[in-house]
Design an enzyme around this catalytic site. Sequence first.
Site, short mmCIF file in Angstrom:
data_model
loop_
_atom_site.label_atom_id
_atom_site.label_comp_id
_atom_site.label_asym_id
_atom_site.label_seq_id
_atom_site.Cartn_x
_atom_site.Cartn_y
_atom_site.Cartn_z
N LYS A 178 -8.80 13.88 3.86
CA LYS A 178 -7.94 12.70 3.90
C LYS A 178 -6.93 12.90 5.02
O LYS A 178 -6.83 13.98 5.59
CB LYS A 178 -7.23 12.47 2.57
CG LYS A 178 -6.49 13.69 2.03
CD LYS A 178 -5.90 13.42 0.64
CE LYS A 178 -6.97 13.46 -0.43
NZ LYS A 178 -7.16 12.20 -1.12
N ARG A 179 -6.20 11.86 5.32
CA ARG A 179 -5.14 11.95 6.33
C ARG A 179 -4.21 13.12 5.98
O ARG A 179 -3.87 13.34 4.82
CB ARG A 179 -4.38 10.63 6.36
CG ARG A 179 -3.34 10.48 7.44
CD ARG A 179 -2.94 9.01 7.57
NE ARG A 179 -2.64 8.40 6.29
CZ ARG A 179 -1.41 8.35 5.75
NH1 ARG A 179 -0.39 8.88 6.39
NH2 ARG A 179 -1.21 7.75 4.59
N THR A 188 -8.85 6.02 -2.33
CA THR A 188 -10.22 5.56 -2.55
C THR A 188 -11.22 6.69 -2.36
O THR A 188 -12.33 6.61 -2.86
CB THR A 188 -10.58 4.40 -1.61
OG1 THR A 188 -10.31 4.79 -0.25
CG2 THR A 188 -9.77 3.15 -1.94
N HIS A 211 0.80 -1.23 0.00
CA HIS A 211 0.00 0.00 0.00
C HIS A 211 0.83 1.27 0.00
O HIS A 211 0.27 2.35 0.26
CB HIS A 211 -0.91 0.03 1.23
CG HIS A 211 -2.11 -0.85 1.14
ND1 HIS A 211 -3.26 -0.52 0.46
CD2 HIS A 211 -2.34 -2.08 1.65
CE1 HIS A 211 -4.14 -1.49 0.57
NE2 HIS A 211 -3.62 -2.46 1.29
N LYS A 258 -15.01 7.63 -4.20
CA LYS A 258 -16.25 7.95 -3.50
C LYS A 258 -16.83 9.26 -4.03
O LYS A 258 -18.05 9.38 -4.25
CB LYS A 258 -15.99 8.05 -1.99
CG LYS A 258 -15.57 6.74 -1.36
CD LYS A 258 -14.92 6.94 0.01
CE LYS A 258 -14.24 5.67 0.47
NZ LYS A 258 -13.36 5.87 1.63
N LYS A 279 0.36 14.39 0.51
CA LYS A 279 -1.01 14.60 0.03
C LYS A 279 -1.26 16.06 -0.32
O LYS A 279 -2.27 16.41 -0.92
CB LYS A 279 -2.01 14.09 1.07
CG LYS A 279 -1.94 12.56 1.23
CD LYS A 279 -2.91 12.05 2.28
CE LYS A 279 -2.79 10.55 2.51
NZ LYS A 279 -3.31 9.75 1.39
#
Length: 838
Positions: free
Chosen positions: A552-553, A660, A361, A664, A558
């Site tokens: 998100k985290r 993911t 991952h 969504k 990111k």
Amino acid sequence: MSAIQRRFGRDCRSIKWDFAEHLKYTLSCDRYSATDKDRFMAIAYAVRDRLIHQWIHTQQLHHDRQVKRIYYLSLEFLMGRAMTNNVNNLKLEDEFRRALSDLGYSYEEIIDHEVDAGLGNGGLGRLAACFLDSMATMDLPAFGYGIRYNYGIFRQQILQGYQKEEPDEWLRFGNPWEVERRDIEVPVQFGGRVDSTVSQGRRMYTWDDTQNVIGLAYDTPIVGYGGKTVNTLRLWSSRAASGFNFQDFSEGDYVEAVRAKVMAENLSQVLYPNDNLYLGKELRLRQQYFFVACSLADIFRRFRKYQVPWEQFPDYVALQLNDTHPSLAIPELMRLLVDEHQIDWDTAWDITIKSAGYTNHTLMPEALEKWPVPMLEANLPRHLQIIYEINHRFLQRAITFFPGEMQKISSISIVEEGSPKQIRMANLSIIGTHSTNGVAALHTQLLKTRMFPDLARMFPERFNNKTNGITQRRWLLSANPPLARLITETIGDQWITDFSHLKQLAPLSTDAAFQKAFVEVKLQAKQQASQYIFKEFGWKVDPQSIYDTQVKRIHEYKRQMLNALHIVMLYNRMRDSDPQDVHPITFFFGGKAAPGYTIAKLIIKFINNISEVINNDSAMKGRLKVYFLPNYRVTLAEKIIPATDISEQISTAGTEASGTGNMKFMCNGALTLGTMDGANVEIAEEAGKENVFIFGSSAEEIQALSQTYNPYDYCLADEEVRRAIDLILSGYFNFSEPGIFEPLRKSLFDDGDRYMHFADIASYRDVHQQARDLYRDDQTEWRKRAILNIASSCKFSTDRTIGQYASEIWGVDPCPTEVFNSAQAALDDAAAAGNGKS
């Protein structure tokens, strides 16, 4: 009506009676003492009764048919709330609503008392939860295995702009979904020493003088859509092997009397402790072995009932390691086979490889797990011996594959030389399984070419791609009922179990009537999100504004910071421009930073500071708002995702394995604004690049640029970027807190801007402008693209992902069943148990 039918009847009357009896006889409440929390527990027990009735039938069927099962090992399961998902999958929502309404209650108000089961940090745990849903819906026999953490992912509070972590006491009022299995207790060993003897020419190993703890099983039913197959999520809770030292107590040493109990129960106390300190890392290692040892003991117990040769173990067992956290399953499986059951090494190794698969991952080298050899030796001495033996045999083969290339041999070795030596768990996982899969096409390609090129050369047949997905039953049917109804009214309900049916929406993307219906559904979602935000946080959000969301985290790769920098640029531009030139836009952020991740926590503070300034600037009224949504979790995601117009997926290309959240948002009609990273690449392929907003450098370009990249060059070359940086560094957003953002400045400039925010910022600004302009000037085109995104999201169902795992990795077939309506079975089971039958 008989009491038995009340337990599993699917009609409104049965449900009302079951609810009433649980309220009175299970919870001992009457009309005067019952609270809404009690009423939630009572209706949850009524749902659970219907699950258990089918659950027992499913498990008996799997046992009788001696099916091959999937065993999904994951240290995280981010389940969220279970009520709505269970009721929807049972296809009993109307009946439960009517039952509560008849008794004078609101279904929404009652179920809102459920707390999230936050047993995961983010995407990895949420993927595991989606996988469980798909496996049950597809009638695949499966167990999920993990840890029953007493405290889940922390509850995030924002105080003066800073993240503050509070314990998540999700079990405070009990968990109505779980069943404690006191008959399933597993002893787990730590420490001690390894002794060896020779018997009949064979060296035998024993693991002695260990400190033992007990793993106690807690089971949760996982129901597939239609209410037919009900699989099991089995979570392990740690207990002391002996809870109380009476001698120490008698001598007055009260702390020492319960020390063993406290130390043992720490294993399942908290999800992932901060691993900055040695003790934190050691607890994490012990957690990983604890749940692996419990799970394999349980699997062995089940396999031995079939009374078949050990060589047939892979015919009944498919182990899937969700990242490297369960990778100790490889040496533990070898230990059980070789030491406990006297299987020769080569046969045991063949069984291990054939039984196990590994999902990677991460593309971040520093995120690949390694354990110091001294720590392993102190906690798991026999496993360290087994790992050394695995590595020795592997390197003998590798030397023939790479003759004389010692640098390659060193890079693929399970043991990393250094002080201290480290055990590379990713290498162990690749070497010790028959399958290594990435979770997006780009991710898998980079695994083979960048992360593990030499292992990929040795084992080309093992590397494969399984692009992630999401379960449409959670993230569309449950999270966005108005859109789900519109789709069902238009194309039927087959999409709920076969997402490919969404393709039928594509021709309707230009249909005026369907566009009108879609925009009404989107506005309804935005209004509901606005109401929720006002209720939770007291903020008034304009549903007519563009909802631009990045949830998100919080992590540097990111690039929440890129989003924030661009907002400052936009703020400057709006201060200079005519208010009529822009459509109102609201930026939402959400996510948690690891407690020990200082820079990520400072990014949260920065976002909250710019939010405070912008939202209180009268010139921005009706134009620009920024909000950081505290305590982002599954329930909050189910509110904000359906409402979103622009989905921010802006990680540095080549860093995100898949993502993911992007899927969504896509199936709920948001347009992706992102880099060609992770699953964004496949989203662009499915929807068409013209229907998403792509910006920035590719993974190859990022890699090439890394050799010469200088963030100063980009800032100096772009006046708008430079103005934004000057405003930030002037202290405009931290006037009363001078110097607090210096670490961010240092990271972005002095330390070289590792994730290349400035390389992509101009492209990001320009593409974001295109998105806003399209929304403002051409709503017909925007709606068309949104509908095409929904129609194109069908690839990104976990049903497709799990189907590929089942056929290409696990070799597991469906075991279909029907809804079981027999009341006699309960009496039969009770009689059989009473007569000592099994």
